[in-house]
Design an enzyme around this catalytic site. Structure first.
Site, PDB file in Angstrom:
ATOM      1  N   HIS A 148       4.495  19.414  50.242  1.00  0.00           N
ATOM      2  CA  HIS A 148       5.463  19.640  50.965  1.00  0.00           C
ATOM      3  C   HIS A 148       6.025  20.271  49.721  1.00  0.00           C
ATOM      4  CE1 HIS A 148       5.294  17.309  54.706  1.00  0.00           C
ATOM      5  NE2 HIS A 148       4.834  15.203  54.231  1.00  0.00           N
TER       6      HIS A 148
ATOM      7  N   CYS B 178       1.356  13.621  59.830  1.00  0.00           N
ATOM      8  CA  CYS B 178       2.221  13.892  58.592  1.00  0.00           C
ATOM      9  C   CYS B 178       3.933  12.934  59.592  1.00  0.00           C
ATOM     10  CB  CYS B 178       3.106  14.847  59.095  1.00  0.00           C
ATOM     11  SG  CYS B 178       4.303  15.158  57.380  1.00  0.00           S
TER      12      CYS B 178
ATOM     13  N   HIS C 198      -1.720  16.959  50.963  1.00  0.00           N
ATOM     14  CA  HIS C 198      -0.687  16.815  51.365  1.00  0.00           C
ATOM     15  C   HIS C 198       1.083  16.076  50.932  1.00  0.00           C
ATOM     16  CE1 HIS C 198       0.851  15.964  55.436  1.00  0.00           C
ATOM     17  NE2 HIS C 198       1.818  15.368  55.050  1.00  0.00           N
ATOM     18  N   GLU C 199       0.531  15.464  50.178  1.00  0.00           N
ATOM     19  CA  GLU C 199       2.421  15.229  49.617  1.00  0.00           C
ATOM     20  C   GLU C 199       2.660  16.601  48.669  1.00  0.00           C
ATOM     21  OE1 GLU C 199       3.986  12.925  51.690  1.00  0.00           O
ATOM     22  OE2 GLU C 199       1.926  11.877  51.731  1.00  0.00           O
TER      23      GLU C 199
END
Ligand code: ZN
Length: 172
Positions: free
Chosen positions: A140, A94, A136-137
């Protein structure tokens, strides 16, 4: 060029849930996407990896993800749908902790629903690399970092040690 500062692991801004865009504010998306583009390209130039970035990483608590692999794609208000229970493990990284790798588990396949910059509804099928990247994004946007998804107490490693690690290279 508006290269923004990338928030680093520990910054409170990374742990908050981001707000969706409304259609009336859709005009603001292009500006955020431009900053995400510039920041991603600057990071990639410095570190040699980085395929996508989420707005909270530059301190903007809005639901927007920018990806640039074969070309730019902006995901506004993305929602993920997991297509199978099949999962796989990988060493994730990241831009918020460039020196650290974390062993995580992700869904093999998913589908993402989102708006594009023209506010059209779109969907994209995601498999393998792209699937884990967008999981993953989108994490966020919910204030979740890969470190919070570590599989166990041995799931952390410094990037400098990657040659010693087994299975599932970090993709960036
Ligand atoms: Zn990240």
């Amino acid at each position: 060029v508006a290269v923004r500062e990338i928030l680093l692991l520990g910054h409170p801004g990374l742990y908050q849930e981001s707000e969706p865009f409304s259609q009336s504010a859709a005009g603001d998306c292009a500006g955020v996407a431009r900053d995400l583009h510039d920041t991603l390209m600057d990071f990639r130039h410095k570190y040699g990896y980085g395929r996508a970035i989420a707005a909270p990483q530059i301190g903007v608590a809005r639901r927007i993800v920018y990806m640039n692999i074969d070309g730019p794609v902006t995901f506004i208000n993305p929602v993920l749908e997991h297509l199978s229970s099949e999962t796989f493990e990988l060493w994730d990284d990241c831009m918020c902790f460039p020196d650290l790798l974390v062993r995580v588990q992700r869904h093999r396949r998913c589908r993402i629903h989102y708006r594009d910059l023209q506010w059209n509804e779109r969907t994209m099928e995601l498999d393998g690399d792209l699937s884990e990247l967008l999981q993953h994004e989108c994490d966020h946007l919910d204030g979740i970092l890969a470190v919070s998804r570590a599989l166990d107490l041995r799931s952390f490693a410094l990037r400098s040690q990657r040659a010693l690690l087994g299975g599932g290279d970090p993709e960036g």
